[in-house]
Design a protein around this motif. Sequence first.
Motif, PDB file in Angstrom:
ATOM      1  N   LYS A 210       9.769   5.708  -3.953  1.00  0.00           N
ATOM      2  CA  LYS A 210      10.078   4.289  -3.783  1.00  0.00           C
ATOM      3  C   LYS A 210       8.788   3.600  -3.384  1.00  0.00           C
ATOM      4  O   LYS A 210       8.105   4.021  -2.455  1.00  0.00           O
ATOM      5  CB  LYS A 210      11.137   4.083  -2.696  1.00  0.00           C
ATOM      6  CG  LYS A 210      11.373   2.611  -2.359  1.00  0.00           C
ATOM      7  CD  LYS A 210      12.608   2.457  -1.498  1.00  0.00           C
ATOM      8  CE  LYS A 210      12.344   1.956  -0.148  1.00  0.00           C
ATOM      9  NZ  LYS A 210      13.580   1.670   0.614  1.00  0.00           N
ATOM     10  N   LEU A 211       8.454   2.517  -4.112  1.00  0.00           N
ATOM     11  CA  LEU A 211       7.282   1.716  -3.784  1.00  0.00           C
ATOM     12  C   LEU A 211       7.744   0.367  -3.272  1.00  0.00           C
ATOM     13  O   LEU A 211       8.691  -0.213  -3.814  1.00  0.00           O
ATOM     14  CB  LEU A 211       6.400   1.503  -5.009  1.00  0.00           C
ATOM     15  CG  LEU A 211       5.431   2.644  -5.352  1.00  0.00           C
ATOM     16  CD1 LEU A 211       6.156   3.909  -5.719  1.00  0.00           C
ATOM     17  CD2 LEU A 211       4.517   2.208  -6.443  1.00  0.00           C
ATOM     18  N   VAL A 212       7.098  -0.098  -2.219  1.00  0.00           N
ATOM     19  CA  VAL A 212       7.417  -1.406  -1.646  1.00  0.00           C
ATOM     20  C   VAL A 212       6.201  -2.301  -1.870  1.00  0.00           C
ATOM     21  O   VAL A 212       5.084  -1.977  -1.461  1.00  0.00           O
ATOM     22  CB  VAL A 212       7.729  -1.305  -0.141  1.00  0.00           C
ATOM     23  CG1 VAL A 212       8.040  -2.689   0.435  1.00  0.00           C
ATOM     24  CG2 VAL A 212       8.876  -0.328   0.113  1.00  0.00           C
ATOM     25  N   PHE A 213       6.460  -3.430  -2.533  1.00  0.00           N
ATOM     26  CA  PHE A 213       5.439  -4.441  -2.755  1.00  0.00           C
ATOM     27  C   PHE A 213       5.676  -5.594  -1.797  1.00  0.00           C
ATOM     28  O   PHE A 213       6.823  -5.867  -1.427  1.00  0.00           O
ATOM     29  CB  PHE A 213       5.476  -4.935  -4.213  1.00  0.00           C
ATOM     30  CG  PHE A 213       4.898  -3.957  -5.187  1.00  0.00           C
ATOM     31  CD1 PHE A 213       3.599  -4.100  -5.632  1.00  0.00           C
ATOM     32  CD2 PHE A 213       5.638  -2.889  -5.630  1.00  0.00           C
ATOM     33  CE1 PHE A 213       3.050  -3.200  -6.524  1.00  0.00           C
ATOM     34  CE2 PHE A 213       5.111  -1.974  -6.529  1.00  0.00           C
ATOM     35  CZ  PHE A 213       3.814  -2.130  -6.977  1.00  0.00           C
ATOM     36  N   ARG A 214       4.607  -6.283  -1.444  1.00  0.00           N
ATOM     37  CA  ARG A 214       4.669  -7.345  -0.429  1.00  0.00           C
ATOM     38  C   ARG A 214       3.865  -8.539  -0.889  1.00  0.00           C
ATOM     39  O   ARG A 214       2.792  -8.392  -1.486  1.00  0.00           O
ATOM     40  CB  ARG A 214       4.069  -6.801   0.877  1.00  0.00           C
ATOM     41  CG  ARG A 214       3.875  -7.790   1.975  1.00  0.00           C
ATOM     42  CD  ARG A 214       3.022  -7.140   3.077  1.00  0.00           C
ATOM     43  NE  ARG A 214       2.866  -7.993   4.229  1.00  0.00           N
ATOM     44  CZ  ARG A 214       1.915  -8.909   4.376  1.00  0.00           C
ATOM     45  NH1 ARG A 214       1.015  -9.085   3.434  1.00  0.00           N
ATOM     46  NH2 ARG A 214       1.844  -9.626   5.469  1.00  0.00           N
ATOM     47  N   LYS A 215       4.394  -9.739  -0.575  1.00  0.00           N
ATOM     48  CA  LYS A 215       3.650 -10.963  -0.814  1.00  0.00           C
ATOM     49  C   LYS A 215       3.906 -11.908   0.351  1.00  0.00           C
ATOM     50  O   LYS A 215       5.056 -12.131   0.733  1.00  0.00           O
ATOM     51  CB  LYS A 215       4.082 -11.629  -2.112  1.00  0.00           C
ATOM     52  CG  LYS A 215       3.263 -12.878  -2.451  1.00  0.00           C
ATOM     53  CD  LYS A 215       3.633 -13.417  -3.813  1.00  0.00           C
ATOM     54  CE  LYS A 215       2.732 -14.572  -4.201  1.00  0.00           C
ATOM     55  NZ  LYS A 215       3.082 -15.082  -5.539  1.00  0.00           N
ATOM     56  N   ALA A 216       2.826 -12.443   0.908  1.00  0.00           N
ATOM     57  CA  ALA A 216       2.955 -13.459   1.952  1.00  0.00           C
ATOM     58  C   ALA A 216       3.300 -14.781   1.290  1.00  0.00           C
ATOM     59  O   ALA A 216       2.745 -15.133   0.246  1.00  0.00           O
ATOM     60  CB  ALA A 216       1.659 -13.580   2.744  1.00  0.00           C
ATOM     61  N   LEU A 217       4.226 -15.507   1.888  1.00  0.00           N
ATOM     62  CA  LEU A 217       4.661 -16.792   1.368  1.00  0.00           C
ATOM     63  C   LEU A 217       4.092 -17.905   2.227  1.00  0.00           C
ATOM     64  O   LEU A 217       3.861 -17.725   3.424  1.00  0.00           O
ATOM     65  CB  LEU A 217       6.188 -16.887   1.374  1.00  0.00           C
ATOM     66  CG  LEU A 217       6.916 -15.815   0.587  1.00  0.00           C
ATOM     67  CD1 LEU A 217       8.418 -15.917   0.826  1.00  0.00           C
ATOM     68  CD2 LEU A 217       6.591 -15.898  -0.889  1.00  0.00           C
ATOM     69  N   SER A 218       3.881 -19.057   1.631  1.00  0.00           N
ATOM     70  CA  SER A 218       3.434 -20.212   2.403  1.00  0.00           C
ATOM     71  C   SER A 218       4.265 -21.413   1.988  1.00  0.00           C
ATOM     72  O   SER A 218       4.714 -21.519   0.855  1.00  0.00           O
ATOM     73  CB  SER A 218       1.951 -20.491   2.167  1.00  0.00           C
ATOM     74  OG  SER A 218       1.708 -20.733   0.804  1.00  0.00           O
ATOM     75  N   ALA A 219       4.476 -22.327   2.923  1.00  0.00           N
ATOM     76  CA  ALA A 219       5.302 -23.507   2.658  1.00  0.00           C
ATOM     77  C   ALA A 219       4.575 -24.476   1.754  1.00  0.00           C
ATOM     78  O   ALA A 219       3.376 -24.518   1.681  1.00  0.00           O
ATOM     79  CB  ALA A 219       5.677 -24.183   3.971  1.00  0.00           C
TER      80      ALA A 219
END
Length: 156
Positions: free
Chosen positions: A147-156
């Motif tokens: 299982k691979l977990v990808f991440r992205k930071a979000l901005s308003a």
Amino acid sequence: MIRPITPEDTEALLALASSVALFAPDRLEELRQLLTASFSQAGDTCPFWLTDAADGLVGLAYCEPERMTSGTWNLQLIGVHPQYQRQGRGAKLLLLVEQTLAARGARLLLVETAGTPDFEPARAFYRKHGYNEEARIREFYAEGADKLVFRKALSA
């Protein structure tokens, strides 16, 4: 046209999920229950569904908050009917998910996928849209299926 899913979309959504091979046939009933439960919830901290309804339902996305976190969400599924793939529809769905979450004050969006060769197109899609591999759990789904977990930071 991308819009929220309504209860009237249930059967079409299940057919779409089946055509995209997101769920094995025996898991479609679980998907129905998840969808039905989500219709009774509303608000900025509740799960949500979106669909691309340009010509019937051709795409879908489901996102829910991560439990016991502040502003972290998980994109549980995103898919486009094979006939409509490679037209930018998945990218538009993903962008609207990100924008919706940013407007809700979310900080992070996680996506989990398999590390097997047949999921390389999905991993390439996430990388193309600014997601970075954050974690790998070896043999999570089955022997040889990480299982691979990808991440992205979000901005308003």
